[in-house]
Design a protein around this motif. Sequence first.
Motif, short mmCIF file in Angstrom:
data_model
loop_
_atom_site.label_atom_id
_atom_site.label_comp_id
_atom_site.label_asym_id
_atom_site.label_seq_id
_atom_site.Cartn_x
_atom_site.Cartn_y
_atom_site.Cartn_z
N PRO A 159 0.81 -1.22 0.00
CA PRO A 159 0.00 0.00 0.00
C PRO A 159 0.85 1.27 0.00
N SER A 160 0.30 2.35 -0.55
CA SER A 160 1.08 3.60 -0.55
C SER A 160 0.81 4.44 0.69
N LEU A 161 -0.17 4.02 1.48
CA LEU A 161 -0.41 4.68 2.78
C LEU A 161 -0.55 3.58 3.83
N ILE A 162 0.12 3.76 4.94
CA ILE A 162 -0.04 2.78 6.01
C ILE A 162 -0.48 3.50 7.29
N ILE A 163 -1.51 2.92 7.90
CA ILE A 163 -2.10 3.52 9.09
C ILE A 163 -1.92 2.53 10.24
N LEU A 164 -1.26 2.96 11.30
CA LEU A 164 -0.97 2.05 12.41
C LEU A 164 -1.52 2.61 13.72
N ASP A 165 -2.26 1.77 14.43
CA ASP A 165 -2.82 2.20 15.71
C ASP A 165 -1.97 1.64 16.84
N GLU A 166 -1.21 2.51 17.49
CA GLU A 166 -0.34 2.15 18.62
C GLU A 166 0.58 0.96 18.28
N PRO A 167 1.36 1.05 17.20
CA PRO A 167 2.17 -0.10 16.79
C PRO A 167 3.27 -0.45 17.77
N THR A 168 3.59 0.46 18.67
CA THR A 168 4.71 0.18 19.58
C THR A 168 4.23 0.02 21.03
N ALA A 169 2.90 -0.08 21.21
CA ALA A 169 2.38 -0.21 22.58
C ALA A 169 2.75 -1.58 23.14
N GLY A 170 3.30 -1.57 24.32
CA GLY A 170 3.58 -2.82 25.04
C GLY A 170 4.63 -3.72 24.43
N VAL A 171 5.55 -3.17 23.63
CA VAL A 171 6.60 -4.03 23.09
C VAL A 171 7.95 -3.67 23.74
N ASP A 172 8.88 -4.61 23.71
CA ASP A 172 10.18 -4.35 24.31
C ASP A 172 10.96 -3.31 23.50
N VAL A 173 12.01 -2.78 24.11
CA VAL A 173 12.76 -1.68 23.52
C VAL A 173 13.33 -2.04 22.14
N GLN A 174 13.84 -3.28 22.02
CA GLN A 174 14.45 -3.70 20.74
C GLN A 174 13.40 -3.76 19.63
N SER A 175 12.25 -4.33 19.94
CA SER A 175 11.18 -4.41 18.94
C SER A 175 10.74 -3.02 18.53
N ARG A 176 10.64 -2.14 19.52
CA ARG A 176 10.20 -0.77 19.25
C ARG A 176 11.17 -0.07 18.30
N ALA A 177 12.47 -0.21 18.59
CA ALA A 177 13.48 0.43 17.76
C ALA A 177 13.41 -0.13 16.34
N MET A 178 13.21 -1.45 16.24
CA MET A 178 13.15 -2.08 14.92
C MET A 178 11.93 -1.58 14.14
N ILE A 179 10.79 -1.48 14.82
CA ILE A 179 9.57 -1.01 14.17
C ILE A 179 9.74 0.44 13.70
N LEU A 180 10.31 1.28 14.55
CA LEU A 180 10.47 2.69 14.18
C LEU A 180 11.44 2.86 13.02
N ASP A 181 12.55 2.13 13.06
CA ASP A 181 13.52 2.19 11.95
C ASP A 181 12.85 1.73 10.66
N PHE A 182 12.07 0.68 10.79
CA PHE A 182 11.38 0.15 9.61
C PHE A 182 10.41 1.19 9.03
N LEU A 183 9.66 1.84 9.91
CA LEU A 183 8.69 2.84 9.43
C LEU A 183 9.40 3.99 8.71
N LYS A 184 10.54 4.41 9.28
CA LYS A 184 11.32 5.49 8.64
C LYS A 184 11.77 5.06 7.24
N GLU A 185 12.26 3.85 7.17
CA GLU A 185 12.75 3.31 5.89
C GLU A 185 11.60 3.20 4.88
N TYR A 186 10.47 2.73 5.34
CA TYR A 186 9.30 2.57 4.45
C TYR A 186 8.86 3.94 3.93
#
Length: 248
Positions: free
Chosen positions: A156-183
């Motif tokens: 998709p050309s637009l991605i909508i995420l509802d609290e994608p980093t809620a309740g995850v460990d620090v490493q997962s959070r960093a990975m998700i945020l890096d991924f979103l930046k890259e995307y």
Amino acid sequence: MTHAIEIKNLRKTYKGGWSPALDGLDVHVREGQIMGLLGPNGAGKSTTINILCGLVSPDSGSATIFGKDCVTETLTLRKMIGVVPQQIAMFSNLTAWENFRYIGSLYGLSDKQTKERAHDLLVRLGLDKHADKRINRYSGGMKRRANIIASLLHQPSLIILDEPTAGVDVQSRAMILDFLKEYNQQGKTIVYTSHLMEEAEQICDEVVIIDEGKFIVSGAPLELIKNTTDCKKLEDVFLHYTGHSVRD
Ligand SMILES: Nc1ncnc2c1ncn2[C@@H]1O[C@H](COP(=O)(O)OP(=O)(O)O)[C@@H](O)[C@H]1O
Ligand SMILES: [Mg+2]
């Protein structure tokens, strides 16, 4: 710049709700941005997202994505947007692969196409060694990352995420945020909700703060910090506009 999302005067009161969830909300998201939709508990973030993806119908007002109406053109929009809901939306007794194959088939992808696309995303989100495990064996962070992959198989050309980093460990959070930046750097628009201000300050081009179903303020994090009296970080701006009272 074109608007990816335009929300105008959106109103929604749930059946039995004693106050509106959305009370004339206005929000614009420019194409190519990472936009943070911020607000305290109960502000109306999930309601907004659920209206954008056609799960909840508004009482009045309008919401469009790339000029298409979120109420009447849901089927067209479903192909253009990826939605990562607050709750994990995968079959827990199936493996990640089995889930992806099923979701891919809903988008008309062949197993081969799904496999190729999922493989890249699995590698990028650190799950390539776990694709044959059942989702119910995954940790919270792994489930969140798998949930993101599931929403991106149709590119998709637009991605909508509802609290994608809620309740995850620090490493997962960093990975998700890096991924979103890259995307986002691949030209995709990203809208995500969070109540973690530090995180929003770090990755968002722009944030919009909403409260009690209304637009409060929007802007680039640094601009908002500069323009709000006595604020050193986004959290100060957030508290300045939404107050210190606890929301349950
Ligand atoms: N399905 C529902 N039925 C009744 N009230 C709801 C429902 N979903 C949300 N609400 C209410 O609407 C308001 C906004 O909720 P929500 O959009 O979930 O806020 P947020 O995601 O910002 O925490 C809250 O007062 C919440 O209790
Ligand atoms: Mg919510």
